[in-house]
Write an enzyme that holds these catalytic residues in place. Sequence first.
Site, PDB file in Angstrom:
ATOM      1  N   GLY A  18     -25.744  12.560  -9.377  1.00  0.00           N
ATOM      2  CA  GLY A  18     -26.801  13.210  -9.123  1.00  0.00           C
ATOM      3  C   GLY A  18     -27.834  13.255  -9.934  1.00  0.00           C
ATOM      4  N   GLY A  53     -24.761   6.990  -8.491  1.00  0.00           N
ATOM      5  CA  GLY A  53     -25.190   5.878  -7.544  1.00  0.00           C
ATOM      6  C   GLY A  53     -26.839   5.379  -7.983  1.00  0.00           C
ATOM      7  N   ARG A  54     -27.587   6.593  -7.645  1.00  0.00           N
ATOM      8  CA  ARG A  54     -29.260   6.619  -7.895  1.00  0.00           C
ATOM      9  C   ARG A  54     -29.508   5.970  -9.276  1.00  0.00           C
ATOM     10  NH1 ARG A  54     -32.921   9.560  -4.770  1.00  0.00           N
ATOM     11  NH2 ARG A  54     -31.036  10.740  -4.452  1.00  0.00           N
ATOM     12  N   ARG A  61     -36.316   6.973   3.277  1.00  0.00           N
ATOM     13  CA  ARG A  61     -36.448   8.134   2.423  1.00  0.00           C
ATOM     14  C   ARG A  61     -37.821   8.917   2.494  1.00  0.00           C
ATOM     15  NH1 ARG A  61     -36.502   8.737  -2.437  1.00  0.00           N
ATOM     16  NH2 ARG A  61     -34.859  10.232  -2.697  1.00  0.00           N
ATOM     17  N   CYS A  92     -42.915   3.188  16.074  1.00  0.00           N
ATOM     18  CA  CYS A  92     -43.551   4.039  17.154  1.00  0.00           C
ATOM     19  C   CYS A  92     -43.044   5.532  16.795  1.00  0.00           C
ATOM     20  CB  CYS A  92     -43.376   3.699  18.478  1.00  0.00           C
ATOM     21  SG  CYS A  92     -43.984   2.046  18.601  1.00  0.00           S
ATOM     22  N   TYR A 100     -30.437   3.971  -2.000  1.00  0.00           N
ATOM     23  CA  TYR A 100     -30.627   4.666  -0.622  1.00  0.00           C
ATOM     24  C   TYR A 100     -31.859   3.941   0.020  1.00  0.00           C
ATOM     25  CZ  TYR A 100     -27.321   7.804  -2.990  1.00  0.00           C
ATOM     26  OH  TYR A 100     -26.471   8.502  -3.715  1.00  0.00           O
TER      27      TYR A 100
HETATM   28  N1  LLP Z   1     -20.778  11.642  -5.413  1.00  0.00           N
HETATM   29  C1  LLP Z   1     -20.843  12.553  -4.208  1.00  0.00           C
HETATM   30  C2  LLP Z   1     -19.629  13.052  -3.767  1.00  0.00           C
HETATM   31  C3  LLP Z   1     -22.060  12.168  -3.444  1.00  0.00           C
HETATM   32  O1  LLP Z   1     -22.078  12.933  -2.257  1.00  0.00           O
HETATM   33  C4  LLP Z   1     -23.159  11.482  -3.845  1.00  0.00           C
HETATM   34  C5  LLP Z   1     -24.317  11.170  -3.089  1.00  0.00           C
HETATM   35  C6  LLP Z   1     -22.901  10.657  -4.938  1.00  0.00           C
HETATM   36  C7  LLP Z   1     -21.628  10.669  -5.953  1.00  0.00           C
HETATM   37  C8  LLP Z   1     -24.003   9.889  -5.584  1.00  0.00           C
HETATM   38  O2  LLP Z   1     -24.997  10.726  -6.006  1.00  0.00           O
HETATM   39  P1  LLP Z   1     -26.247   9.872  -6.676  1.00  0.00           P
HETATM   40  O3  LLP Z   1     -25.750   9.859  -8.317  1.00  0.00           O
HETATM   41  O4  LLP Z   1     -26.734   8.750  -6.291  1.00  0.00           O
HETATM   42  O5  LLP Z   1     -27.155  11.049  -6.771  1.00  0.00           O
HETATM   43  N2  LLP Z   1     -29.818   9.603   0.670  1.00  0.00           N
HETATM   44  C9  LLP Z   1     -30.237  10.399  -0.322  1.00  0.00           C
HETATM   45  C10 LLP Z   1     -29.320  10.577  -1.401  1.00  0.00           C
HETATM   46  C11 LLP Z   1     -27.937  11.179  -0.591  1.00  0.00           C
HETATM   47  C12 LLP Z   1     -26.943  11.240  -1.837  1.00  0.00           C
HETATM   48  C13 LLP Z   1     -25.577  11.716  -1.088  1.00  0.00           C
HETATM   49  N3  LLP Z   1     -24.663  11.710  -1.926  1.00  0.00           N
HETATM   50  C14 LLP Z   1     -31.726   9.939  -0.879  1.00  0.00           C
HETATM   51  O6  LLP Z   1     -32.369   8.950  -0.440  1.00  0.00           O
HETATM   52  O7  LLP Z   1     -32.210  10.623  -1.858  1.00  0.00           O
END
Ligand code: LLP
Length: 422
Positions: free
Chosen positions: A239, A289-290, A326, A356, A385
């Site tokens: 997150g 992730g991000r 996004r 479109c 993403y």
């Molecule tokens: N763990 C769980 C249980 C999650 O649901 C997520 C992301 C992560 C870890 C990784 O989170 P991060 O560190 O990447 O924030 N498509 C959206 C983001 C969706 C995130 C979903 N869950 C975007 O483009 O912003």
Amino acid sequence: MTHICYKENNLCCEDVLLADLAEEYGTPLYVYSKNQFLENFHTLETALGEGDHRVCYALKANANPAILKLLAEHNAGADVVSGGELFLALKAGFSPDRIAFAGVGKREDEIEYALKNNVAFLNVESIPELQLVSRVALRLNTTARVALRINPDIDAQSHPYITTGLSENKFGIAAPKAMEAFTYAASLPSVEVRGIHVHIGSQITSAEPFVLTAQFVVTFVEQLRASGIAINHIDFGGGMGVRYFNAIHHEGLPKEDPAHDKIPEPADVIAAVAPLLRSTHCSLWLEPGRSILANAGVLLTRVAYIKDSGQKKFVIVDAGMTDLLRPSLYNAHHQIAPVAIETYEHELVDVVGPICETGDFFARNRTMNRVKSGDVLAVLTAGAYGFVNTSHYNGRPRPAEVLVNGERVRVIRQRETFEDLL
Ligand code: LLP
């Protein structure tokens, strides 16, 4: 962003000119800096310090097999949310004892696949899921190591679509029911309740919600232990937010809204929560992730046309919402910069794709460098993403992906052709 930056007036990924990559591999094109994402990963690893810990990369952010393989080689763990992601993680070489399987709606076959492959933890999100995990484990004559995902009802103050830790969200077991769920889990056959899992959302841009969540977890672990449930594992989720505004600097680029500049470094967020969580002596896993992939990737796109409606100027590019969803889905901001700065003149434009849909835009009412047809633009901070959310909508083959390491370039996914649409 250090590995993707301007050298003079040319935007580079490590030692390679992005203009050259667009020429050689065509557009739209995803370009990743290997050293940037590995550095991001190691920064998080280091921030976790001593003690039993693991950075489990969240595959959902970017599941390119070459990228996964590199992270696995650097001893990352993996956070997966489907049988498909588990398959990719195993193929990439992540060892099962470093894999956590999360997800709010796991199917029976996915649970079976995870148990047969002996993943470290199933992060379970409801009582019915617990019952199913117990049944499948019993049938397979094995034991499921489980962490229960608790929804702490803490506001991540992010976009509502990526806020997951409020009681109104579908994720996790509601905090008031958590103790009951742990007690029930402890009574189930073939289930070993090892830990607690939380993940309150994504692109969280202040440390405060994380600290509140850590305090919640610590208090809850104490309560569990007091009632005889021995927990020795915390999965703190992911997150951590990254910088989408002013991601890159050059004196010729317009400055973007500085209000978004005050985002804590992911390592500082970890430094704020790790001592708290460590006081429990649990193993500490993260699922970012991000913060590992986002600033390591750009999407290159070529300007097809400039259209002046009289009211608005549209920069029509060859990438669309099918290549990077996004902006359309979350109204998300991505800085857009020319790969070669030819003029310091700025103008107000909409940057739109060829799909479109009126929602097919990368930027609206954006002050940008003046560009012309044929110019190549980089949509920045697109490593997470991005490609994972591409689609064939409007009959569009998916873009290629290349990985840059110093001056070396490797195609890590071929551009699709019309045949792939069949
Ligand atoms: N763990 C769980 C249980 C999650 O649901 C997520 C992301 C992560 C870890 C990784 O989170 P991060 O560190 O990447 O924030 N498509 C959206 C983001 C969706 C995130 C979903 N869950 C975007 O483009 O912003």
